[in-house]
Design a protein around this motif. Structure first.
Motif, PDB file in Angstrom:
ATOM      1  N   ILE A 199       0.855  -1.180   0.000  1.00  0.00           N
ATOM      2  CA  ILE A 199       0.000   0.000   0.000  1.00  0.00           C
ATOM      3  C   ILE A 199       0.893   1.232   0.000  1.00  0.00           C
ATOM      4  O   ILE A 199       1.754   1.381   0.878  1.00  0.00           O
ATOM      5  CB  ILE A 199      -0.924   0.017   1.230  1.00  0.00           C
ATOM      6  CG1 ILE A 199      -1.885  -1.173   1.195  1.00  0.00           C
ATOM      7  CG2 ILE A 199      -1.704   1.329   1.302  1.00  0.00           C
ATOM      8  CD1 ILE A 199      -2.701  -1.332   2.465  1.00  0.00           C
ATOM      9  N   ILE A 200       0.676   2.110  -0.963  1.00  0.00           N
ATOM     10  CA  ILE A 200       1.469   3.330  -1.070  1.00  0.00           C
ATOM     11  C   ILE A 200       0.593   4.522  -0.694  1.00  0.00           C
ATOM     12  O   ILE A 200      -0.535   4.654  -1.168  1.00  0.00           O
ATOM     13  CB  ILE A 200       2.006   3.539  -2.500  1.00  0.00           C
ATOM     14  CG1 ILE A 200       2.774   2.294  -2.981  1.00  0.00           C
ATOM     15  CG2 ILE A 200       2.888   4.784  -2.566  1.00  0.00           C
ATOM     16  CD1 ILE A 200       4.016   1.975  -2.189  1.00  0.00           C
ATOM     17  N   VAL A 201       1.128   5.401   0.135  1.00  0.00           N
ATOM     18  CA  VAL A 201       0.422   6.615   0.549  1.00  0.00           C
ATOM     19  C   VAL A 201       1.273   7.816   0.150  1.00  0.00           C
ATOM     20  O   VAL A 201       2.461   7.882   0.476  1.00  0.00           O
ATOM     21  CB  VAL A 201       0.171   6.640   2.071  1.00  0.00           C
ATOM     22  CG1 VAL A 201      -0.548   7.935   2.470  1.00  0.00           C
ATOM     23  CG2 VAL A 201      -0.645   5.421   2.507  1.00  0.00           C
ATOM     24  N   ILE A 222      -2.758   8.965   8.512  1.00  0.00           N
ATOM     25  CA  ILE A 222      -3.165   7.739   7.829  1.00  0.00           C
ATOM     26  C   ILE A 222      -2.086   6.667   7.971  1.00  0.00           C
ATOM     27  O   ILE A 222      -2.372   5.512   8.311  1.00  0.00           O
ATOM     28  CB  ILE A 222      -3.462   8.025   6.340  1.00  0.00           C
ATOM     29  CG1 ILE A 222      -4.741   8.859   6.206  1.00  0.00           C
ATOM     30  CG2 ILE A 222      -3.585   6.717   5.553  1.00  0.00           C
ATOM     31  CD1 ILE A 222      -5.002   9.350   4.800  1.00  0.00           C
ATOM     32  N   VAL A 223      -0.830   7.046   7.715  1.00  0.00           N
ATOM     33  CA  VAL A 223       0.252   6.057   7.801  1.00  0.00           C
ATOM     34  C   VAL A 223       0.426   5.556   9.232  1.00  0.00           C
ATOM     35  O   VAL A 223       0.613   4.353   9.459  1.00  0.00           O
ATOM     36  CB  VAL A 223       1.570   6.646   7.260  1.00  0.00           C
ATOM     37  CG1 VAL A 223       2.709   5.645   7.431  1.00  0.00           C
ATOM     38  CG2 VAL A 223       1.427   7.018   5.794  1.00  0.00           C
ATOM     39  N   GLU A 224       0.364   6.453  10.199  1.00  0.00           N
ATOM     40  CA  GLU A 224       0.504   6.043  11.591  1.00  0.00           C
ATOM     41  C   GLU A 224      -0.554   5.018  11.979  1.00  0.00           C
ATOM     42  O   GLU A 224      -0.271   4.031  12.672  1.00  0.00           O
ATOM     43  CB  GLU A 224       0.419   7.262  12.510  1.00  0.00           C
ATOM     44  CG  GLU A 224       1.647   8.170  12.427  1.00  0.00           C
ATOM     45  CD  GLU A 224       1.463   9.472  13.187  1.00  0.00           C
ATOM     46  OE1 GLU A 224       0.321   9.756  13.617  1.00  0.00           O
ATOM     47  OE2 GLU A 224       2.457  10.212  13.340  1.00  0.00           O
ATOM     48  N   ARG A 225      -1.786   5.227  11.522  1.00  0.00           N
ATOM     49  CA  ARG A 225      -2.858   4.287  11.837  1.00  0.00           C
ATOM     50  C   ARG A 225      -2.750   3.010  11.015  1.00  0.00           C
ATOM     51  O   ARG A 225      -3.082   1.923  11.490  1.00  0.00           O
ATOM     52  CB  ARG A 225      -4.220   4.960  11.607  1.00  0.00           C
ATOM     53  CG  ARG A 225      -4.552   5.978  12.690  1.00  0.00           C
ATOM     54  CD  ARG A 225      -5.583   6.985  12.208  1.00  0.00           C
ATOM     55  NE  ARG A 225      -6.079   7.826  13.275  1.00  0.00           N
ATOM     56  CZ  ARG A 225      -5.408   8.846  13.812  1.00  0.00           C
ATOM     57  NH1 ARG A 225      -4.187   9.133  13.366  1.00  0.00           N
ATOM     58  NH2 ARG A 225      -5.933   9.565  14.783  1.00  0.00           N
ATOM     59  N   LYS A 269      11.874  14.274   6.383  1.00  0.00           N
ATOM     60  CA  LYS A 269      10.715  14.490   7.232  1.00  0.00           C
ATOM     61  C   LYS A 269       9.961  13.196   7.533  1.00  0.00           C
ATOM     62  O   LYS A 269       9.108  13.160   8.415  1.00  0.00           O
ATOM     63  CB  LYS A 269       9.762  15.508   6.581  1.00  0.00           C
ATOM     64  CG  LYS A 269      10.338  16.914   6.501  1.00  0.00           C
ATOM     65  CD  LYS A 269       9.332  17.880   5.888  1.00  0.00           C
ATOM     66  CE  LYS A 269       9.894  19.289   5.847  1.00  0.00           C
ATOM     67  NZ  LYS A 269       8.945  20.258   5.225  1.00  0.00           N
ATOM     68  N   ALA A 270      10.284  12.144   6.782  1.00  0.00           N
ATOM     69  CA  ALA A 270       9.643  10.842   6.990  1.00  0.00           C
ATOM     70  C   ALA A 270      10.597   9.838   7.615  1.00  0.00           C
ATOM     71  O   ALA A 270      10.345   8.636   7.590  1.00  0.00           O
ATOM     72  CB  ALA A 270       9.116  10.308   5.668  1.00  0.00           C
ATOM     73  N   GLN A 271      11.693  10.331   8.207  1.00  0.00           N
ATOM     74  CA  GLN A 271      12.695   9.428   8.767  1.00  0.00           C
ATOM     75  C   GLN A 271      12.116   8.534   9.859  1.00  0.00           C
ATOM     76  O   GLN A 271      12.479   7.357   9.974  1.00  0.00           O
ATOM     77  CB  GLN A 271      13.869  10.235   9.336  1.00  0.00           C
ATOM     78  CG  GLN A 271      15.031   9.374   9.828  1.00  0.00           C
ATOM     79  CD  GLN A 271      15.612   8.474   8.745  1.00  0.00           C
ATOM     80  OE1 GLN A 271      15.899   8.939   7.644  1.00  0.00           O
ATOM     81  NE2 GLN A 271      15.758   7.184   9.034  1.00  0.00           N
ATOM     82  N   ASN A 272      11.185   9.089  10.652  1.00  0.00           N
ATOM     83  CA  ASN A 272      10.595   8.267  11.717  1.00  0.00           C
ATOM     84  C   ASN A 272       9.807   7.098  11.145  1.00  0.00           C
ATOM     85  O   ASN A 272       9.735   6.020  11.760  1.00  0.00           O
ATOM     86  CB  ASN A 272       9.693   9.116  12.617  1.00  0.00           C
ATOM     87  CG  ASN A 272       8.458   9.631  11.901  1.00  0.00           C
ATOM     88  OD1 ASN A 272       8.532  10.053  10.754  1.00  0.00           O
ATOM     89  ND2 ASN A 272       7.321   9.612  12.580  1.00  0.00           N
ATOM     90  N   LEU A 273       9.224   7.283   9.956  1.00  0.00           N
ATOM     91  CA  LEU A 273       8.514   6.180   9.312  1.00  0.00           C
ATOM     92  C   LEU A 273       9.514   5.151   8.779  1.00  0.00           C
ATOM     93  O   LEU A 273       9.300   3.939   8.918  1.00  0.00           O
ATOM     94  CB  LEU A 273       7.640   6.709   8.175  1.00  0.00           C
ATOM     95  CG  LEU A 273       6.516   7.667   8.576  1.00  0.00           C
ATOM     96  CD1 LEU A 273       5.791   8.186   7.330  1.00  0.00           C
ATOM     97  CD2 LEU A 273       5.534   6.992   9.524  1.00  0.00           C
TER      98      LEU A 273
END
Length: 287
Positions: A2-4, A15-18, A37-41
């Motif tokens: 799934i790509i967001v 959305i990604v966190e959930r 900015k998405a390093q935590n992901l």
């Protein structure tokens, strides 16, 4: 996979966190303009790739291996907005996605008085003709916009805005939960969803009353003529085109374009949606 897209924005991030609570991180990818900015992901195992809606080649790389692509609408209006959405849709088709999802808005239509709703309608038409099954999330109007328009009225005691109509203000958190529920239950909706809204449609008279209750300070709602409001905005440095687009929100609400409430969101959430009162309480406490 799934790509967001837009996963560092206010809605996309939630959305990604959930989604991480429902799907293994290895099955989630994000397309972002700034990977830092998405390093935590990335640290949680999410595949992070750089791309923008103006970069077809970057999107092809970001969407590689996608089964579903959720295109989060860009924060723009007009021809450039629709052009970027079409680029993202084409990239998802090229990547072989079996379903494309898109964050649209209640009231989307070619004759809407609000430019963003006309843009959403144009994007939905691109989805209808792309050859891949799609789901268009007809999101309720963001409750944070009501808080933005409220501005410093809680301190000044005066909320001066153009004449309006009822709006089904809806929390970002609820819309994120709904998107995840629909992603997890692939194919639950084909085409546009019913309006994904809170339970109440409220006017700025109601917003002023809620602010008064929450702060204990009287907030009086006054009506500013459209021309006066536009002049005020441009005097504050807001571009004329943007001022006209903001006025479109009020014209559309006066016409009842955002007044519909629907039980679909509550059914997806399995609970009552967050109220505007709750959102305003949080915003006022932060300010």
């Amino acid at each position: 996979m799934i790509i967001v897209t837009g996963a560092t924005g206010q809605l996309g991030r939630q959305i990604v966190e959930r989604l991480l609570t429902r799907v293994p991180a290895a099955r989630i990818g994000v397309s972002v303009r700034d990977p830092q900015k998405a390093q935590n992901l990335a640290d949680q195992g999410v595949r992070v790739r750089q791309a923008s809606f103006t970069d077809a080649a970057g999107l092809a790389h970001a969407f590689e291996g996608a089964s579903q692509v959720l295109v989060v609408s860009v924060d723009k209006m007009g021809e450039e907005c629709v052009r970027q959405h079409r680029t993202a849709i084409e990239a998802a088709v090229t990547a072989g996605a079996r379903r494309i999802l898109y964050t649209s808005q209640m009231g989307a239509g070619t004759t809407s008085r609000f430019q963003a709703c006309r843009d959403h309608a144009a994007t939905e038409e691109a989805l209808r003709t792309c050859g891949v099954p799609f789901t268009s999330l007809r999101n309720g109007f963001h409750a944070t916009s009501a808080a933005h328009f409220l501005g410093n009225a809680a301190q000044s005691g005066r909320l001066a805005l153009p004449a309006d109509g009822p709006v089904a203000w809806t929390a970002h958190a609820d819309l994120a939960d709904a998107a995840v529920a629909i992603l997890a239950d692939e194919g639950r909706f084909d085409g546009p969803t019913p309006p994904l809204t809170g339970r109440q449609a409220l006017t700025f008279d109601d917003v002023a009353a809620i602010a008064t209750e929450l702060t204990g300070r009287t907030v009086t709602r006054t009506v500013a003529p459209d021309d006066q409001f536009r002049t005020q905005l441009t005097g504050q440095g807001v571009p004329a085109e943007t001022a006209d687009q903001l006025l479109g929100i009020f014209a559309a609400s006066r016409a009842g374009e955002f007044a519909t409430t629907d039980p679909t969101l509550a059914a997806l959430l399995g609970r009552e949606p967050v109220t505007l009162r709750t959102v305003l309480r949080e915003q006022l406490s932060e300010s």
